[in-house]
Design a protein around this motif. Sequence first.
Motif, mmCIF file in Angstrom:
data_model
loop_
_atom_site.group_PDB
_atom_site.id
_atom_site.type_symbol
_atom_site.label_atom_id
_atom_site.label_comp_id
_atom_site.label_asym_id
_atom_site.label_seq_id
_atom_site.Cartn_x
_atom_site.Cartn_y
_atom_site.Cartn_z
ATOM 1 N N LEU A 229 49.516 40.510 30.393
ATOM 2 C CA LEU A 229 48.818 41.776 30.564
ATOM 3 C C LEU A 229 47.645 41.577 31.511
ATOM 4 N N SER A 230 47.540 42.424 32.536
ATOM 5 C CA SER A 230 46.442 42.363 33.488
ATOM 6 C C SER A 230 45.371 43.378 33.105
ATOM 7 N N LEU A 231 44.127 42.890 32.964
ATOM 8 C CA LEU A 231 43.004 43.764 32.636
ATOM 9 C C LEU A 231 41.896 43.578 33.669
ATOM 10 N N LYS A 232 40.978 44.528 33.707
ATOM 11 C CA LYS A 232 39.831 44.411 34.584
ATOM 12 C C LYS A 232 38.954 43.232 34.164
ATOM 13 N N ARG A 233 38.339 42.565 35.141
ATOM 14 C CA ARG A 233 37.468 41.438 34.831
ATOM 15 C C ARG A 233 36.341 41.850 33.881
ATOM 16 N N SER A 234 35.822 43.047 34.035
ATOM 17 C CA SER A 234 34.723 43.510 33.180
ATOM 18 C C SER A 234 35.135 43.610 31.718
ATOM 19 N N SER A 235 36.456 43.658 31.452
ATOM 20 C CA SER A 235 36.932 43.767 30.067
ATOM 21 C C SER A 235 36.660 42.506 29.265
ATOM 22 N N ILE A 236 36.399 41.377 29.956
ATOM 23 C CA ILE A 236 36.181 40.125 29.236
ATOM 24 C C ILE A 236 34.966 40.218 28.314
ATOM 25 N N HIS A 237 34.012 41.066 28.649
ATOM 26 C CA HIS A 237 32.810 41.186 27.830
ATOM 27 C C HIS A 237 33.090 41.899 26.503
ATOM 28 N N ASN A 238 34.271 42.521 26.416
ATOM 29 C CA ASN A 238 34.669 43.196 25.181
ATOM 30 C C ASN A 238 35.872 42.531 24.526
ATOM 31 N N ILE A 239 36.086 41.254 24.865
ATOM 32 C CA ILE A 239 37.279 40.592 24.359
ATOM 33 C C ILE A 239 37.293 40.532 22.831
ATOM 34 N N GLY A 240 36.118 40.476 22.239
ATOM 35 C CA GLY A 240 36.059 40.450 20.778
ATOM 36 C C GLY A 240 36.535 41.732 20.135
ATOM 37 N N LYS A 241 36.561 42.812 20.903
ATOM 38 C CA LYS A 241 37.002 44.110 20.378
ATOM 39 C C LYS A 241 38.469 44.388 20.659
ATOM 40 N N ILE A 242 39.109 43.509 21.445
ATOM 41 C CA ILE A 242 40.530 43.679 21.755
ATOM 42 C C ILE A 242 41.365 43.042 20.647
ATOM 43 N N ASP A 243 42.275 43.810 20.082
ATOM 44 C CA ASP A 243 43.130 43.299 19.011
ATOM 45 C C ASP A 243 44.264 42.495 19.646
ATOM 46 N N LEU A 244 44.029 41.207 19.865
ATOM 47 C CA LEU A 244 44.994 40.363 20.547
ATOM 48 C C LEU A 244 46.274 40.189 19.738
ATOM 49 N N ASN A 245 46.151 40.158 18.421
ATOM 50 C CA ASN A 245 47.345 40.024 17.585
ATOM 51 C C ASN A 245 48.272 41.223 17.736
ATOM 52 N N GLN A 246 47.680 42.405 17.840
ATOM 53 C CA GLN A 246 48.489 43.609 18.000
ATOM 54 C C GLN A 246 49.165 43.650 19.370
ATOM 55 N N LEU A 247 48.505 43.094 20.377
ATOM 56 C CA LEU A 247 49.128 43.052 21.698
ATOM 57 C C LEU A 247 50.443 42.285 21.655
ATOM 58 N N HIS A 251 53.753 44.603 21.651
ATOM 59 C CA HIS A 251 54.264 44.576 23.017
ATOM 60 C C HIS A 251 54.779 43.201 23.456
ATOM 61 N N GLY A 252 54.666 42.203 22.608
ATOM 62 C CA GLY A 252 55.143 40.872 22.965
ATOM 63 C C GLY A 252 54.282 40.162 23.997
ATOM 64 N N ILE A 253 53.029 40.613 24.187
ATOM 65 C CA ILE A 253 52.143 40.014 25.178
ATOM 66 C C ILE A 253 51.782 38.589 24.757
ATOM 67 N N ARG A 254 51.960 37.638 25.684
ATOM 68 C CA ARG A 254 51.649 36.232 25.402
ATOM 69 C C ARG A 254 50.302 35.805 25.987
ATOM 70 N N SER A 255 49.866 36.477 27.055
ATOM 71 C CA SER A 255 48.626 36.094 27.718
ATOM 72 C C SER A 255 47.985 37.317 28.364
ATOM 73 N N VAL A 256 46.670 37.210 28.579
ATOM 74 C CA VAL A 256 45.929 38.290 29.232
ATOM 75 C C VAL A 256 45.165 37.687 30.404
ATOM 76 N N SER A 257 45.263 38.325 31.569
ATOM 77 C CA SER A 257 44.541 37.876 32.757
ATOM 78 C C SER A 257 43.464 38.891 33.115
ATOM 79 N N PHE A 258 42.247 38.398 33.261
ATOM 80 C CA PHE A 258 41.110 39.247 33.593
ATOM 81 C C PHE A 258 40.786 39.046 35.081
ATOM 82 N N HIS A 259 41.480 39.807 35.921
ATOM 83 C CA HIS A 259 41.415 39.584 37.364
ATOM 84 C C HIS A 259 40.109 40.094 37.968
ATOM 85 N N SER A 260 39.526 39.263 38.817
ATOM 86 C CA SER A 260 38.274 39.655 39.467
ATOM 87 C C SER A 260 38.504 40.670 40.571
#
Length: 263
Positions: A229-247, A251-260
Amino acid sequence: MNKIDVLIPVIEKDLDVLPHAIDAVRKQVRHPLGEIFIVAPQSAKIRDLCSARKCSFVDENSVLPLTKKDLNYTPTRNNVTVDRSGWLFQQLLKLSGDTLGSSEGFLVLDADTVLIHPHVFEYNDKSILFCRTLYYRPYFSTYKKLLGEEAPGPAQSLFFVSHYMYFKKKRLYELKKFIASRHATNWYMAILNSMNKRQWDSFSEYETYGNFMLKNYPQEIILKPRRNLSLKRSSIHNIGKIDLNQLFKKHGIRSVSFHSWNK
């Protein structure tokens, strides 16, 4: 499971994601870990992070007999010329991972990528490679120039650019030796001479290794879907609020990339 090392090329703009990437490697990689190599330019901030996270700092200019300044990769897109030498240099650094560490295999991870689900990279002596469906002609054109044959990936609808890849050192060494022999020069010079430097992105280290393995050692690899899953780099500051288990569960997401580039 076999012990593996980890290699992460880094520059200072990645420091907001890097601590999460390192912590996730230690949490999600199910192999015994050897060393985590942070390959970077000289930087007090990066060295401090390596010390805090117990990683091994490697000066990027000590890995190869050339540096970013030697590459002069400045393609033009939309009438804008951009220095992409750093982007290309980090690919050459990744392909030099067989010179670092003592493990037989190593994981290369892009510095902006966080693993969110348990990963195994070897099973029954086979390497697990992650891929997706995509066709990008410039990568395959360079592959053909380098190896003298078509890449098998396009014919099988496979694309290996997935933000991380597991390399077996003996196979990577074999790939580079073949390239060097075929072009009668160093492997990295063969890459620089084969790619179209007017093209925005003309070479992929992941694509080259993945197709080499698919062509020559299909019995040694297991292919799995990327699911990144590709997310905005600014999203990294809210990573604690992202439900990674639900991803992963939904959706079967294995990794998240916070692209600059996607701020």
